[in-house]
Design a protein around this motif. Sequence first.
Motif, PDB file in Angstrom:
ATOM      1  N   LEU A 113     -82.432  22.315 -95.499  1.00 17.06           N
ATOM      2  CA  LEU A 113     -81.437  23.116 -94.785  1.00 17.06           C
ATOM      3  C   LEU A 113     -80.785  22.300 -93.675  1.00 17.06           C
ATOM      4  O   LEU A 113     -79.571  22.413 -93.444  1.00 17.06           O
ATOM      5  CB  LEU A 113     -82.090  24.375 -94.209  1.00 17.06           C
ATOM      6  N   GLN A 114     -81.558  21.480 -92.992  1.00 16.40           N
ATOM      7  CA  GLN A 114     -81.007  20.653 -91.919  1.00 16.40           C
ATOM      8  C   GLN A 114     -79.979  19.663 -92.464  1.00 16.40           C
ATOM      9  O   GLN A 114     -78.914  19.467 -91.872  1.00 16.40           O
ATOM     10  CB  GLN A 114     -82.137  19.904 -91.216  1.00 16.40           C
ATOM     11  N   GLU A 115     -80.287  19.049 -93.600  1.00 20.16           N
ATOM     12  CA  GLU A 115     -79.348  18.108 -94.207  1.00 20.16           C
ATOM     13  C   GLU A 115     -78.085  18.814 -94.679  1.00 20.16           C
ATOM     14  O   GLU A 115     -76.967  18.302 -94.501  1.00 20.16           O
ATOM     15  CB  GLU A 115     -80.035  17.413 -95.385  1.00 20.16           C
ATOM     16  N   THR A 116     -78.245  20.018 -95.235  1.00 20.02           N
ATOM     17  CA  THR A 116     -77.089  20.767 -95.733  1.00 20.02           C
ATOM     18  C   THR A 116     -76.160  21.184 -94.600  1.00 20.02           C
ATOM     19  O   THR A 116     -74.945  20.971 -94.662  1.00 20.02           O
ATOM     20  CB  THR A 116     -77.558  22.006 -96.505  1.00 20.02           C
ATOM     21  N   THR A 117     -76.723  21.763 -93.555  1.00 17.31           N
ATOM     22  CA  THR A 117     -75.898  22.228 -92.431  1.00 17.31           C
ATOM     23  C   THR A 117     -75.276  21.069 -91.671  1.00 17.31           C
ATOM     24  O   THR A 117     -74.142  21.176 -91.177  1.00 17.31           O
ATOM     25  CB  THR A 117     -76.734  23.092 -91.477  1.00 17.31           C
ATOM     26  N   SER A 118     -75.991  19.941 -91.581  1.00 18.24           N
ATOM     27  CA  SER A 118     -75.424  18.770 -90.908  1.00 18.24           C
ATOM     28  C   SER A 118     -74.193  18.271 -91.643  1.00 18.24           C
ATOM     29  O   SER A 118     -73.177  17.915 -91.020  1.00 18.24           O
ATOM     30  CB  SER A 118     -76.470  17.656 -90.802  1.00 18.24           C
ATOM     31  N   GLY A 119     -74.266  18.245 -92.986  1.00 16.44           N
ATOM     32  CA  GLY A 119     -73.119  17.804 -93.764  1.00 16.44           C
ATOM     33  C   GLY A 119     -71.928  18.724 -93.628  1.00 16.44           C
ATOM     34  O   GLY A 119     -70.782  18.261 -93.506  1.00 16.44           O
ATOM     35  N   ILE A 120     -72.175  20.034 -93.622  1.00 16.61           N
ATOM     36  CA  ILE A 120     -71.074  20.987 -93.499  1.00 16.61           C
ATOM     37  C   ILE A 120     -70.433  20.902 -92.119  1.00 16.61           C
ATOM     38  O   ILE A 120     -69.206  20.905 -91.977  1.00 16.61           O
ATOM     39  CB  ILE A 120     -71.562  22.415 -93.780  1.00 16.61           C
ATOM     40  N   LEU A 121     -71.267  20.816 -91.062  1.00 21.07           N
ATOM     41  CA  LEU A 121     -70.729  20.742 -89.706  1.00 21.07           C
ATOM     42  C   LEU A 121     -69.945  19.449 -89.492  1.00 21.07           C
ATOM     43  O   LEU A 121     -68.927  19.439 -88.790  1.00 21.07           O
ATOM     44  CB  LEU A 121     -71.873  20.843 -88.692  1.00 21.07           C
ATOM     45  N   SER A 122     -70.407  18.361 -90.086  1.00 24.89           N
ATOM     46  CA  SER A 122     -69.663  17.096 -89.960  1.00 24.89           C
ATOM     47  C   SER A 122     -68.309  17.177 -90.654  1.00 24.89           C
ATOM     48  O   SER A 122     -67.339  16.569 -90.211  1.00 24.89           O
ATOM     49  CB  SER A 122     -70.481  15.943 -90.531  1.00 24.89           C
ATOM     50  N   SER A 123     -68.223  17.964 -91.738  1.00 24.05           N
ATOM     51  CA  SER A 123     -66.933  18.141 -92.417  1.00 24.05           C
ATOM     52  C   SER A 123     -65.957  18.916 -91.544  1.00 24.05           C
ATOM     53  O   SER A 123     -64.757  18.666 -91.556  1.00 24.05           O
ATOM     54  CB  SER A 123     -67.131  18.860 -93.751  1.00 24.05           C
ATOM     55  N   PHE A 124     -66.464  19.870 -90.748  1.00 25.04           N
ATOM     56  CA  PHE A 124     -65.605  20.587 -89.808  1.00 25.04           C
ATOM     57  C   PHE A 124     -65.080  19.637 -88.729  1.00 25.04           C
ATOM     58  O   PHE A 124     -63.910  19.712 -88.328  1.00 25.04           O
ATOM     59  CB  PHE A 124     -66.360  21.733 -89.162  1.00 25.04           C
ATOM     60  N   GLN A 125     -65.935  18.743 -88.248  1.00 27.12           N
ATOM     61  CA  GLN A 125     -65.500  17.778 -87.236  1.00 27.12           C
ATOM     62  C   GLN A 125     -64.467  16.815 -87.807  1.00 27.12           C
ATOM     63  O   GLN A 125     -63.508  16.441 -87.143  1.00 27.12           O
ATOM     64  CB  GLN A 125     -66.711  17.005 -86.706  1.00 27.12           C
ATOM     65  N   LEU A 126     -64.661  16.413 -89.080  1.00 27.47           N
ATOM     66  CA  LEU A 126     -63.703  15.528 -89.730  1.00 27.47           C
ATOM     67  C   LEU A 126     -62.347  16.212 -89.888  1.00 27.47           C
ATOM     68  O   LEU A 126     -61.292  15.613 -89.750  1.00 27.47           O
ATOM     69  CB  LEU A 126     -64.239  15.085 -91.089  1.00 27.47           C
ATOM     70  N   GLU A 127     -62.398  17.539 -90.132  1.00 26.85           N
ATOM     71  CA  GLU A 127     -61.157  18.296 -90.258  1.00 26.85           C
ATOM     72  C   GLU A 127     -60.376  18.290 -88.957  1.00 26.85           C
ATOM     73  O   GLU A 127     -59.140  18.210 -88.959  1.00 26.85           O
ATOM     74  CB  GLU A 127     -61.482  19.726 -90.677  1.00 26.85           C
ATOM     75  N   ASP A 128     -61.085  18.352 -87.843  1.00 30.94           N
ATOM     76  CA  ASP A 128     -60.408  18.320 -86.539  1.00 30.94           C
ATOM     77  C   ASP A 128     -59.712  16.962 -86.325  1.00 30.94           C
ATOM     78  O   ASP A 128     -58.624  16.891 -85.759  1.00 30.94           O
ATOM     79  CB  ASP A 128     -61.414  18.584 -85.424  1.00 30.94           C
ATOM     80  N   ILE A 129     -60.373  15.887 -86.763  1.00 31.74           N
ATOM     81  CA  ILE A 129     -59.794  14.551 -86.597  1.00 31.74           C
ATOM     82  C   ILE A 129     -58.532  14.388 -87.440  1.00 31.74           C
ATOM     83  O   ILE A 129     -57.516  13.858 -86.997  1.00 31.74           O
ATOM     84  CB  ILE A 129     -60.836  13.478 -86.955  1.00 31.74           C
ATOM     85  N   ILE A 130     -58.614  14.870 -88.686  1.00 33.06           N
ATOM     86  CA  ILE A 130     -57.470  14.780 -89.581  1.00 33.06           C
ATOM     87  C   ILE A 130     -56.317  15.635 -89.061  1.00 33.06           C
ATOM     88  O   ILE A 130     -55.161  15.228 -89.041  1.00 33.06           O
ATOM     89  CB  ILE A 130     -57.859  15.187 -91.015  1.00 33.06           C
TER      90      ILE A 130
END
Length: 387
Positions: free
Chosen positions: A370-387
């Motif tokens: 679960l930690q790996e899954t949520t970390s990946g999803i949250l990092s995708s949200f941060q990447l969206e902010d950068i883009i």
Amino acid sequence: QRVTVATNKATLGEAEEYIDFVISTIKGRYSSNGAFTGGLGRIALQPSRYFTQMLIFDEYNYGGVQLARMVDGRDSDETDIILEEDKEGNPVLRVESSVVSSWSMRNYLGSEIAQEYFRVIVARYSKDVLRKQLQLTDHQLKMGGRQDLREVLLEYKRKMVSKHFSAYLTRAVSDIQKEDGEILFIQNLPGSMVIQQNPALEFVKSVVKILELDSELEREVHVLKRSLLSQIGVPEYSKAAKWVNPVTKFILPDMFCVACHESRDINLCDLPPISNSESLPKRHWSCEDCGTPYDVEEIERRLIDVATRRIVRYQMQDLRCTKTLRVSTKSMSKESDCSATLRLDQNKAESTTQLQLLHHLATHHELEWLQETTSGILSSFQLEDII
């Protein structure tokens, strides 16, 4: 499920008789032909614990003095409370008292000394009031007076808060402010949604919130709150002085127990209070009926499914016109047909908050998948902010 009943009885014996009467009345609600006329009779009701001087905020935060019958043949000690006597003065009913302090919010205070002061002051309130009540009752029985015990006890509580608690809490706040230790990392606890930077302020707000549960002490508690906030330099009616529940709930429905076959909804963010010698429990989820631990791997799989469905709903949601609230039919346009801006049905902050909550649960309970899954999803949200 747990049901709390206020009996308004003075002794344990009277409370037991009252509860037995209530249960027998519910179970006996049948018509003359044997057909049941009510819904509660189908539920198995069993009294579990009896409390006096109880303060209850919610099912995860409560405290008071628990009363239980003494085992026959056991020697009397200082914790015994003699509530009933026969004509010769011999005790008929011996009751043992123990202070119960089940305040989950104590785990979220940002200082160890604040947590200890919180435990002591809340437990002292119930214990001292009960001791005074017993003294007044014993004095009235011996002297044969007819003084209104309720008014005398109320005056004692008001004096206790306005004088004794005021001096004690003033010293406690001073000790918390002088503490040189670092603020506890409560943000890593499951359900922690409040960033605490002032342990003394959070301590004052939490203690005052508990004392406010006694509506008869409204004036005394208000004066106490104003004095303590003034001590730490916070205006009484400022936004910072308003108490906010530091922990949220995450209810996982229909958890099945393989031992007793009961199905319950469990709050995964609930942490039982701990003593200073203990560490925060890991994977403490268990059945309330039989105590059998739940399958942690099953819980982790269900939480991953929750995270996956949350991100799918976010990605597949519609865009709506901020003016007409109609769903946009254009795939690449940033504006609606009437040239108004578009908005999401589910904003990103809402989705991120739940995913962060799941990430905190995974971190605290060591759920690696679960930690790996949520970390990946949250990092995708941060990447969206950068883009």
